[in-house]
Design a protein around this motif. Structure first.
Motif, PDB file in Angstrom:
ATOM      1  N   ALA A  22      15.395  17.913  32.973  1.00  0.00           N
ATOM      2  CA  ALA A  22      16.193  17.432  34.104  1.00  0.00           C
ATOM      3  C   ALA A  22      17.309  16.540  33.580  1.00  0.00           C
ATOM      4  CB  ALA A  22      15.321  16.662  35.098  1.00  0.00           C
ATOM      5  N   LEU A  23      18.552  16.854  33.959  1.00  0.00           N
ATOM      6  CA  LEU A  23      19.721  16.080  33.563  1.00  0.00           C
ATOM      7  C   LEU A  23      20.598  15.845  34.776  1.00  0.00           C
ATOM      8  CD1 LEU A  23      20.739  17.956  30.281  1.00  0.00           C
ATOM      9  CD2 LEU A  23      19.742  15.678  30.399  1.00  0.00           C
ATOM     10  N   ARG A  24      21.279  14.694  34.814  1.00  0.00           N
ATOM     11  CA  ARG A  24      22.198  14.409  35.916  1.00  0.00           C
ATOM     12  C   ARG A  24      23.272  13.431  35.436  1.00  0.00           C
ATOM     13  NH1 ARG A  24      21.860  14.354  41.794  1.00  0.00           N
ATOM     14  NH2 ARG A  24      23.918  13.658  42.488  1.00  0.00           N
ATOM     15  N   PHE A  25      24.539  13.827  35.547  1.00  0.00           N
ATOM     16  CA  PHE A  25      25.636  12.922  35.259  1.00  0.00           C
ATOM     17  C   PHE A  25      25.982  12.117  36.504  1.00  0.00           C
ATOM     18  CE2 PHE A  25      26.607  15.671  31.611  1.00  0.00           C
ATOM     19  CZ  PHE A  25      27.042  14.743  30.686  1.00  0.00           C
ATOM     20  N   TYR A  26      26.462  10.882  36.289  1.00  0.00           N
ATOM     21  CA  TYR A  26      27.108  10.158  37.372  1.00  0.00           C
ATOM     22  C   TYR A  26      28.487  10.768  37.613  1.00  0.00           C
ATOM     23  CZ  TYR A  26      23.512   6.525  37.213  1.00  0.00           C
ATOM     24  OH  TYR A  26      22.329   5.851  37.279  1.00  0.00           O
ATOM     25  N   LYS A  27      29.099  10.418  38.739  1.00  0.00           N
ATOM     26  CA  LYS A  27      30.362  11.037  39.135  1.00  0.00           C
ATOM     27  C   LYS A  27      31.458  10.864  38.087  1.00  0.00           C
ATOM     28  CE  LYS A  27      29.427  10.381  44.070  1.00  0.00           C
ATOM     29  NZ  LYS A  27      29.809   9.615  45.279  1.00  0.00           N
ATOM     30  N   ASN A  28      31.546   9.670  37.492  1.00  0.00           N
ATOM     31  CA  ASN A  28      32.601   9.440  36.507  1.00  0.00           C
ATOM     32  C   ASN A  28      32.248   9.954  35.109  1.00  0.00           C
ATOM     33  OD1 ASN A  28      30.770   7.579  35.525  1.00  0.00           O
ATOM     34  ND2 ASN A  28      31.941   5.782  36.186  1.00  0.00           N
ATOM     35  N   GLU A  29      31.066  10.533  34.989  1.00  0.00           N
ATOM     36  CA  GLU A  29      30.610  11.180  33.762  1.00  0.00           C
ATOM     37  C   GLU A  29      30.498  10.229  32.573  1.00  0.00           C
ATOM     38  OE1 GLU A  29      33.014  14.649  33.066  1.00  0.00           O
ATOM     39  OE2 GLU A  29      32.258  15.671  34.834  1.00  0.00           O
ATOM     40  N   THR A  30      30.400   8.932  32.822  1.00  0.00           N
ATOM     41  CA  THR A  30      30.228   7.974  31.729  1.00  0.00           C
ATOM     42  C   THR A  30      28.761   7.734  31.410  1.00  0.00           C
ATOM     43  OG1 THR A  30      30.276   6.071  33.234  1.00  0.00           O
ATOM     44  CG2 THR A  30      32.386   6.815  32.300  1.00  0.00           C
ATOM     45  N   LYS A  31      27.871   8.055  32.356  1.00  0.00           N
ATOM     46  CA  LYS A  31      26.445   7.860  32.168  1.00  0.00           C
ATOM     47  C   LYS A  31      25.704   9.155  32.479  1.00  0.00           C
ATOM     48  CE  LYS A  31      26.878   3.371  31.398  1.00  0.00           C
ATOM     49  NZ  LYS A  31      26.551   2.727  30.090  1.00  0.00           N
ATOM     50  N   LEU A  32      24.578   9.329  31.798  1.00  0.00           N
ATOM     51  CA  LEU A  32      23.760  10.523  31.942  1.00  0.00           C
ATOM     52  C   LEU A  32      22.318  10.111  32.170  1.00  0.00           C
ATOM     53  CD1 LEU A  32      23.310  13.649  31.567  1.00  0.00           C
ATOM     54  CD2 LEU A  32      23.027  13.161  29.131  1.00  0.00           C
ATOM     55  N   LEU A  33      21.677  10.709  33.182  1.00  0.00           N
ATOM     56  CA  LEU A  33      20.257  10.515  33.415  1.00  0.00           C
ATOM     57  C   LEU A  33      19.500  11.707  32.844  1.00  0.00           C
ATOM     58  CD1 LEU A  33      20.446   9.303  37.114  1.00  0.00           C
ATOM     59  CD2 LEU A  33      19.934   7.874  35.121  1.00  0.00           C
ATOM     60  N   GLN A  43      18.515   6.425  31.033  1.00  0.00           N
ATOM     61  CA  GLN A  43      19.957   6.414  31.257  1.00  0.00           C
ATOM     62  C   GLN A  43      20.633   6.282  29.907  1.00  0.00           C
ATOM     63  OE1 GLN A  43      22.156   4.397  34.592  1.00  0.00           O
ATOM     64  NE2 GLN A  43      23.014   3.191  32.918  1.00  0.00           N
ATOM     65  N   ILE A  44      21.586   7.183  29.653  1.00  0.00           N
ATOM     66  CA  ILE A  44      22.234   7.271  28.350  1.00  0.00           C
ATOM     67  C   ILE A  44      23.740   7.121  28.518  1.00  0.00           C
ATOM     68  CG2 ILE A  44      22.611   8.771  26.350  1.00  0.00           C
ATOM     69  CD1 ILE A  44      19.987  10.187  27.124  1.00  0.00           C
ATOM     70  N   ASP A  45      24.364   6.376  27.631  1.00  0.00           N
ATOM     71  CA  ASP A  45      25.813   6.245  27.604  1.00  0.00           C
ATOM     72  C   ASP A  45      26.398   7.549  27.067  1.00  0.00           C
ATOM     73  OD1 ASP A  45      28.495   5.623  26.328  1.00  0.00           O
ATOM     74  OD2 ASP A  45      28.067   3.686  27.266  1.00  0.00           O
ATOM     75  N   TRP A  53      18.615   2.189  29.372  1.00  0.00           N
ATOM     76  CA  TRP A  53      17.293   1.796  29.823  1.00  0.00           C
ATOM     77  C   TRP A  53      16.410   3.031  29.951  1.00  0.00           C
ATOM     78  CZ3 TRP A  53      16.466   4.524  34.205  1.00  0.00           C
ATOM     79  CH2 TRP A  53      17.519   4.720  35.114  1.00  0.00           C
ATOM     80  N   ARG A  54      15.113   2.788  30.071  1.00  0.00           N
ATOM     81  CA  ARG A  54      14.183   3.859  30.411  1.00  0.00           C
ATOM     82  C   ARG A  54      13.176   3.301  31.400  1.00  0.00           C
ATOM     83  NH1 ARG A  54       9.455   5.376  26.162  1.00  0.00           N
ATOM     84  NH2 ARG A  54       8.633   3.289  25.760  1.00  0.00           N
ATOM     85  N   ALA A  55      12.760   4.149  32.337  1.00  0.00           N
ATOM     86  CA  ALA A  55      11.837   3.739  33.396  1.00  0.00           C
ATOM     87  C   ALA A  55      10.607   4.643  33.368  1.00  0.00           C
ATOM     88  CB  ALA A  55      12.521   3.822  34.755  1.00  0.00           C
ATOM     89  N   ASP A  56       9.447   4.039  33.517  1.00  0.00           N
ATOM     90  CA  ASP A  56       8.179   4.772  33.523  1.00  0.00           C
ATOM     91  C   ASP A  56       7.986   5.407  34.901  1.00  0.00           C
ATOM     92  OD1 ASP A  56       5.634   5.768  33.288  1.00  0.00           O
ATOM     93  OD2 ASP A  56       4.678   3.834  32.889  1.00  0.00           O
TER      94      ASP A  56
END
Length: 232
Positions: A22-33, A43-45, A53-56
């Protein structure tokens, strides 16, 4: 792995301790989930590949990561309970246990959320359930409707009213059940595109296009008619 599309050059890679589905970019494409098989959402730059960060989330996220329109809330589910709602900083706000896999989830602008066929308010209170709704895929559209796949395609409003439904058994010429794994409306709301396969036969796929219009959230306003289904 993150590549430059024109050149094919590898820009960076980030080890997430598990298989990513599962991948998802934010609208401005600066961050990736990214959802990882280690049971975390990362969350990746996008410029550097550094992990913010990472969330359990207690499960392996797959298929879909939902983000609110203002990008302040995130919802993600996976192969088992629960669905997790968190802030854009990775802070877990609440979790919903749905007694099984979460096939899709998405957020309205008021932070209420659809999790398969279940609707929760922004505080995590379950308000209504429609059995069998959205057990394949789904999306929030125009901040008014939930469009979901499963045993066909269904459109509901935030009050849980079924506004329109395509039953894959009753309305298919061969009367064979089809499982909708992908559903998406066009941006103007004129068409809904659905794709999937016959139940028990993953080698026989289908694509169906429905034409119509969306109006105010009441049953008589939704007028959709299926266009010819094209087998794959």
């Amino acid at each position: 792995y993150f590549y430059d599309l024109p050149s094919g050059i590898l820009l960076w890679q980030s080890f997430l301790r598990g298989q990513v589905r599962a991948l998802r970019f934010y609208k401005n494409e600066t961050k990736l989930l990214a959802g990882s098989g280690d049971g975390h959402l990362y969350q990746i730059d996008a410029a550097t590949g550094n992990q913010d960060w990472r969330a359990d989330v207690e499960t392996w996220p797959f298929q879909h990561i939902g983000v609110s329109s203002d990008e302040k809330r995130i919802v993600v589910g996976g192969k088992a309970d629960p669905a997790t709602i968190m802030s854009d900083r990775g802070e877990i706000l609440w979790k919903a246990y749905v007694d099984g896999a979460v096939h899709w989830s998405d957020l309205f602008s008021d932070y209420s959320v659809m999790i398969d066929g279940q609707y929760y308010d922004a505080k995590g209170n379950k308000k209504w359930v429609i059995g069998g709704l959205g057990m394949g895929s789904g999306i929030i559209f125009q901040d008014k409707y939930a469009i979901a796949g499963g045993d066909g395609v269904v459109v509901v409003d935030k009050q849980g009213r079924i506004l329109w439904k395509w039953d894959s058994i009753r309305e298919s010429p061969d009367k064979i059940q089809r499982y909708t794994r992908f559903v998406k409306p066009t941006s103007d709301g004129k068409y809904i595109i659905a794709a999937g396969a016959k139940v028990g036969d993953c080698l026989t796929g289908f694509v169906a296009i429905f034409e119509g219009r969306f109006g105010p959230a009441k049953a008589e306003s939704i007028q959709l008619q299926p266009l010819p289904s094209q087998p794959l």
